[in-house]
Design an enzyme around this catalytic site. Structure first.
Site, PDB file in Angstrom:
ATOM      1  N   LYS A 178      27.034   1.988  24.900  1.00  0.00           N
ATOM      2  CA  LYS A 178      27.435   0.564  24.614  1.00  0.00           C
ATOM      3  C   LYS A 178      29.243   0.451  25.843  1.00  0.00           C
ATOM      4  O   LYS A 178      29.362   1.229  25.691  1.00  0.00           O
ATOM      5  CB  LYS A 178      27.703   0.217  23.184  1.00  0.00           C
ATOM      6  CG  LYS A 178      25.912   0.143  22.095  1.00  0.00           C
ATOM      7  CD  LYS A 178      26.724  -0.095  20.816  1.00  0.00           C
ATOM      8  CE  LYS A 178      24.894  -0.470  19.843  1.00  0.00           C
ATOM      9  NZ  LYS A 178      25.405  -0.153  18.560  1.00  0.00           N
ATOM     10  N   ARG A 252      16.244   8.747  17.096  1.00  0.00           N
ATOM     11  CA  ARG A 252      17.024   9.345  17.581  1.00  0.00           C
ATOM     12  C   ARG A 252      17.748   9.591  16.244  1.00  0.00           C
ATOM     13  O   ARG A 252      18.746   9.949  16.166  1.00  0.00           O
ATOM     14  CB  ARG A 252      17.819   6.941  17.744  1.00  0.00           C
ATOM     15  CG  ARG A 252      19.065   7.663  18.231  1.00  0.00           C
ATOM     16  CD  ARG A 252      19.950   6.074  18.423  1.00  0.00           C
ATOM     17  NE  ARG A 252      21.388   5.458  18.472  1.00  0.00           N
ATOM     18  CZ  ARG A 252      22.360   6.115  18.700  1.00  0.00           C
ATOM     19  NH1 ARG A 252      22.017   6.955  20.051  1.00  0.00           N
ATOM     20  NH2 ARG A 252      23.515   5.942  18.896  1.00  0.00           N
ATOM     21  N   HIS A 275      29.188   7.829  20.372  1.00  0.00           N
ATOM     22  CA  HIS A 275      28.763   7.180  18.552  1.00  0.00           C
ATOM     23  C   HIS A 275      30.163   6.835  18.922  1.00  0.00           C
ATOM     24  O   HIS A 275      31.501   7.570  19.571  1.00  0.00           O
ATOM     25  CB  HIS A 275      29.166   7.914  17.741  1.00  0.00           C
ATOM     26  CG  HIS A 275      27.575   7.217  17.331  1.00  0.00           C
ATOM     27  ND1 HIS A 275      27.067   8.228  15.865  1.00  0.00           N
ATOM     28  CD2 HIS A 275      27.068   6.488  16.716  1.00  0.00           C
ATOM     29  CE1 HIS A 275      26.004   7.567  15.599  1.00  0.00           C
ATOM     30  NE2 HIS A 275      25.597   6.553  16.194  1.00  0.00           N
ATOM     31  N   TYR A 284      24.566  11.192   9.051  1.00  0.00           N
ATOM     32  CA  TYR A 284      23.191  11.828   9.272  1.00  0.00           C
ATOM     33  C   TYR A 284      23.843  13.482   8.084  1.00  0.00           C
ATOM     34  O   TYR A 284      22.952  13.836   7.769  1.00  0.00           O
ATOM     35  CB  TYR A 284      23.145  12.476  10.521  1.00  0.00           C
ATOM     36  CG  TYR A 284      22.139  11.334  11.441  1.00  0.00           C
ATOM     37  CD1 TYR A 284      21.536  10.683  11.487  1.00  0.00           C
ATOM     38  CD2 TYR A 284      24.217  11.006  12.689  1.00  0.00           C
ATOM     39  CE1 TYR A 284      21.403   9.658  11.932  1.00  0.00           C
ATOM     40  CE2 TYR A 284      22.861   9.634  13.442  1.00  0.00           C
ATOM     41  CZ  TYR A 284      22.455   8.890  12.890  1.00  0.00           C
ATOM     42  OH  TYR A 284      21.771   7.640  13.894  1.00  0.00           O
TER      43      TYR A 284
END
Length: 303
Positions: A178, A252, A275, A284
């Site tokens: 991203k 993922r 991230h 997580y």
């Protein structure tokens, strides 16, 4: 949309694409949200972004709630509106920013579903066993699953890989994530074996003049489409008894959860997943804790 809305939304999309370097998927999401906002605003008599009010924005979000949209969806659309109205002020398309006063519901952070280690093993083993019957497509599907689980990359990142993005010697894959941020992610021996088989036997059988440098190919030789990759994951998981129906993002989530359960630190997992914020990765740890609590409740006599 009316002309004023259409011009503003198109210019905003170009801003997102070229100045903020957002992916086409993200740009498409913003455009969808803003097209719905424009439709609602015009029904209220708001002919363009310059006339937009906080009241109109709140009316739009209230309408989303009436339609039964999820809290996360409404929160995302509120963010789209705020980003758009702030941009309109900066570019002179509006004199005031109605989005600055816009509140939105806080999205509930749902714990992502993940596969157990035995389910992952069954998924990869059954896919590997079918390669002899499925030929080049089977080799590709096995590599798709191995890389998704080994690296935790997004499906768009996976399908965007070129052959030269893979470093077999160091078992690293270079990923464009991203915001066009590049990162290198390691992969293990099983994924390396699947990669070697694909490059040696599978890819040459599907490659055409249209293949270019793409690592993963579709049946006609072009770059593998993310929709096809999603179908691969769903279809292959359907063959695993008792496994939940997850897509590539589920693999993922699974990769991240298994890394943390295996002792990886949060910062390392953040780097692997790409991230921007550590807070995004922290979900997580909640997944791991929930799994621990579930095991405790089942196993401990005084749970």
């Amino acid at each position: 949309m009316g002309a004023a809305w259409d011009d503003a939304v198109e210019a905003f999309a170009e801003h997102l694409r070229h100045e903020r370097n957002l992916s086409e998927h993200s740009v498409r999401g913003y455009r969808t949200d803003l097209s719905q906002l424009a439709e609602h605003a015009q029904a209220l008599g708001v002919e363009g972004p310059a006339d937009l009010t906080t009241r109109a924005l709140r009316s739009w979000l209230a309408n989303q709630q009436t339609l039964g949209r999820a809290r996360a969806t409404i929160a995302r659309r509120a963010t789209s509106a705020r980003t758009f109205t702030a941009w309109c002020v900066r570019t002179g398309r509006a004199s005031s920013d109605p989005g600055a006063l816009l509140a939105s519901p806080k999205a509930r952070r749902e714990l992502p579903a993940v596969l157990s280690e035995s389910e992952v093993r069954a998924l990869l083993d059954t896919t590997a066993e079918s390669v002899a019957d499925d030929g080049p497509v089977g080799l590709r599907d096995l590599l798709v699953l191995e890389l998704l689980y080994a690296t935790g990359v997004r499906v768009g990142e996976l399908c965007g890989l070129d052959v030269d993005d893979v470093d077999p010697g160091r078992r690293l894959v270079r990923v464009l994530g991203k915001g066009r941020k590049e990162r290198s992610v390691p992969y293990g021996v099983p994924a390396a074996h699947a990669l070697d088989a694909w490059l040696t036997t599978g890819r040459p059988a599907l490659a055409t003049s249209d293949s270019g440098p793409a690592l993963l190919l579709g049946l006609r030789g072009g770059r593998l489409d993310p929709r096809t990759a999603r179908k691969v994951v769903h279809d292959r998981l359907a063959a695993v008894d008792g496994a939940p129906d997850l897509g590539p993002h589920g693999l993922r989530h699974t990769a991240a959860t298994h890394l943390l359960e295996g002792g990886a630190d949060l910062r390392s997992v953040q780097e692997v997943l790409g991230h921007a914020s550590l807070g995004t990765t922290q979900i997580y740890t909640h997944v791991s804790n929930e799994r621990l609590r579930a095991a405790y409740r089942l196993a401990h006599p005084r749970a």
